[in-house]
Design a protein around this motif. Structure first.
Motif, mmCIF file in Angstrom:
data_model
loop_
_atom_site.group_PDB
_atom_site.id
_atom_site.type_symbol
_atom_site.label_atom_id
_atom_site.label_comp_id
_atom_site.label_asym_id
_atom_site.label_seq_id
_atom_site.Cartn_x
_atom_site.Cartn_y
_atom_site.Cartn_z
ATOM 1 N N SER A 74 10.471 20.941 -4.669
ATOM 2 C CA SER A 74 10.069 19.651 -4.094
ATOM 3 C C SER A 74 8.591 19.657 -3.740
ATOM 4 C CB SER A 74 10.903 19.345 -2.851
ATOM 5 O OG SER A 74 10.656 20.299 -1.838
ATOM 6 N N SER A 75 8.010 18.454 -3.740
ATOM 7 C CA SER A 75 6.628 18.255 -3.315
ATOM 8 C C SER A 75 6.557 16.968 -2.509
ATOM 9 C CB SER A 75 5.699 18.145 -4.522
ATOM 10 O OG SER A 75 5.612 19.372 -5.211
ATOM 11 N N LEU A 76 5.660 16.954 -1.535
ATOM 12 C CA LEU A 76 5.524 15.814 -0.640
ATOM 13 C C LEU A 76 4.058 15.644 -0.281
ATOM 14 C CD1 LEU A 76 6.746 13.746 1.472
ATOM 15 C CD2 LEU A 76 6.844 15.676 3.040
ATOM 16 N N TYR A 77 3.560 14.416 -0.408
ATOM 17 C CA TYR A 77 2.180 14.114 -0.035
ATOM 18 C C TYR A 77 2.153 12.797 0.735
ATOM 19 C CZ TYR A 77 0.804 17.852 -3.134
ATOM 20 O OH TYR A 77 0.659 19.079 -3.712
ATOM 21 N N VAL A 78 1.491 12.814 1.875
ATOM 22 C CA VAL A 78 1.335 11.631 2.721
ATOM 23 C C VAL A 78 -0.150 11.425 2.950
ATOM 24 C CG1 VAL A 78 1.824 10.635 4.996
ATOM 25 C CG2 VAL A 78 3.579 11.994 3.828
ATOM 26 N N ALA A 79 -0.583 10.168 2.915
ATOM 27 C CA ALA A 79 -1.990 9.861 3.197
ATOM 28 C C ALA A 79 -2.374 10.479 4.543
ATOM 29 C CB ALA A 79 -2.202 8.356 3.217
ATOM 30 N N TYR A 88 11.675 12.543 2.392
ATOM 31 C CA TYR A 88 12.558 13.683 2.162
ATOM 32 C C TYR A 88 14.027 13.329 2.378
ATOM 33 C CZ TYR A 88 9.810 17.864 1.000
ATOM 34 O OH TYR A 88 9.094 18.834 0.356
ATOM 35 N N ASP A 89 14.338 12.445 3.326
ATOM 36 C CA ASP A 89 15.729 12.030 3.510
ATOM 37 C C ASP A 89 16.298 11.487 2.202
ATOM 38 O OD1 ASP A 89 15.733 12.721 6.209
ATOM 39 O OD2 ASP A 89 15.418 10.657 6.906
ATOM 40 N N VAL A 90 15.550 10.620 1.562
ATOM 41 C CA VAL A 90 16.002 10.013 0.308
ATOM 42 C C VAL A 90 15.992 11.041 -0.817
ATOM 43 C CG1 VAL A 90 15.498 8.230 -1.425
ATOM 44 C CG2 VAL A 90 15.278 7.698 1.012
ATOM 45 N N LEU A 91 14.918 11.816 -0.916
ATOM 46 C CA LEU A 91 14.793 12.788 -2.004
ATOM 47 C C LEU A 91 15.959 13.774 -2.004
ATOM 48 C CD1 LEU A 91 12.973 13.833 -4.355
ATOM 49 C CD2 LEU A 91 12.034 15.446 -2.690
ATOM 50 N N ARG A 124 0.852 -1.205 0.000
ATOM 51 C CA ARG A 124 0.000 0.000 0.000
ATOM 52 C C ARG A 124 0.879 1.243 0.000
ATOM 53 N NH1 ARG A 124 -2.778 2.696 4.620
ATOM 54 N NH2 ARG A 124 -4.148 4.199 3.622
ATOM 55 N N ILE A 125 0.639 2.130 -0.943
ATOM 56 C CA ILE A 125 1.375 3.394 -1.017
ATOM 57 C C ILE A 125 0.816 4.330 0.042
ATOM 58 C CG2 ILE A 125 1.877 5.414 -2.433
ATOM 59 C CD1 ILE A 125 1.817 3.535 -4.878
ATOM 60 N N LEU A 126 1.720 4.834 0.912
ATOM 61 C CA LEU A 126 1.310 5.719 2.001
ATOM 62 C C LEU A 126 1.764 7.160 1.802
ATOM 63 C CD1 LEU A 126 2.062 3.384 5.045
ATOM 64 C CD2 LEU A 126 -0.045 3.601 3.713
ATOM 65 N N GLY A 127 2.655 7.379 0.848
ATOM 66 C CA GLY A 127 3.133 8.726 0.589
ATOM 67 C C GLY A 127 4.088 8.739 -0.585
ATOM 68 N N TYR A 128 4.351 9.943 -1.064
ATOM 69 C CA TYR A 128 5.320 10.094 -2.152
ATOM 70 C C TYR A 128 5.900 11.497 -2.116
ATOM 71 C CZ TYR A 128 1.432 12.338 -4.669
ATOM 72 O OH TYR A 128 0.392 13.168 -5.034
ATOM 73 N N ALA A 129 7.096 11.590 -2.648
ATOM 74 C CA ALA A 129 7.780 12.886 -2.753
ATOM 75 C C ALA A 129 8.484 12.920 -4.096
ATOM 76 C CB ALA A 129 8.794 13.048 -1.621
ATOM 77 N N TYR A 130 8.586 14.105 -4.651
ATOM 78 C CA TYR A 130 9.283 14.241 -5.922
ATOM 79 C C TYR A 130 9.835 15.650 -6.046
ATOM 80 C CZ TYR A 130 4.990 16.541 -7.552
ATOM 81 O OH TYR A 130 3.918 17.383 -7.700
#
Length: 168
Positions: free
Chosen positions: A69-74, A87-90, A47-53
């Protein structure tokens, strides 16, 4: 990812988009961005719980070393550290790609997001009063910036995401 994004579009001024994109539109955005930039997905048990790009800050050639940058979390998963993990990875990837500055454009009353970005070293770089109208109100926007790499002369070339060897 679209299930995560849709409530932000429909119920908040976090994004200034009025209409939820179709699956095809959203897929096209991901494909376009990932030609050069990273798109990170946080998943648990399928299940996808969030994404950042990150994507281009601006399109003129001289801006090629800056990103937004953009970040969205359920919504039901907020507060679990998912945004921080993303964000650490991004930011690590963006740094390795040789980007110099990362911008975050945030609705000014989104204190949660502003505080999170400040914890990552972002500082205010601009304020646009009443720059967007959504959900029956005018919203101001704050632009925050974070230095990823020292701006060199000449700058190092940006490494497209597909050419970056990265493991995590």
């Amino acid at each position: 990812m679209l299930e995560i994004y849709a409530p932000y579009v429909l119920n908040t001024a976090i994004t200034f988009e009025y209409d939820v994109p179709t699956e095809a539109e959203f897929r096209g955005r991901v494909e376009k961005i990932t030609e050069k930039y990273p798109w990170i997905v946080y998943e648990e048990e399928g299940r996808i719980l969030g994404y950042a790009y990150a994507g281009p800050d601006r399109t003129r050639a001289a801006y090629q070393w800056t990103v937004e940058s953009s970040l969205y979390v359920a919504a039901e998963e907020r507060g679990r550290g998912i945004g921080s993990a993303l964000y650490d990875v991004l930011f690590d990837i963006l740094t390795k790609q040789n980007f110099c500055i990362c911008y975050a454009v945030i609705t000014a009353d989104n204190e949660f997001s502003i505080k999170m970005h400040e914890r990552y070293g972002f500082r205010e770089a601009g304020f646009l009063k009443n720059s967007g109208y959504k959900l029956g109100a005018w919203h101001s926007v704050v632009t925050l910036e974070k230095q990823l790499n020292e701006p060199l002369v000449p700058p190092k070339p940006v490494v497209p995401i597909g050419e970056l060897c990265y493991t995590f």
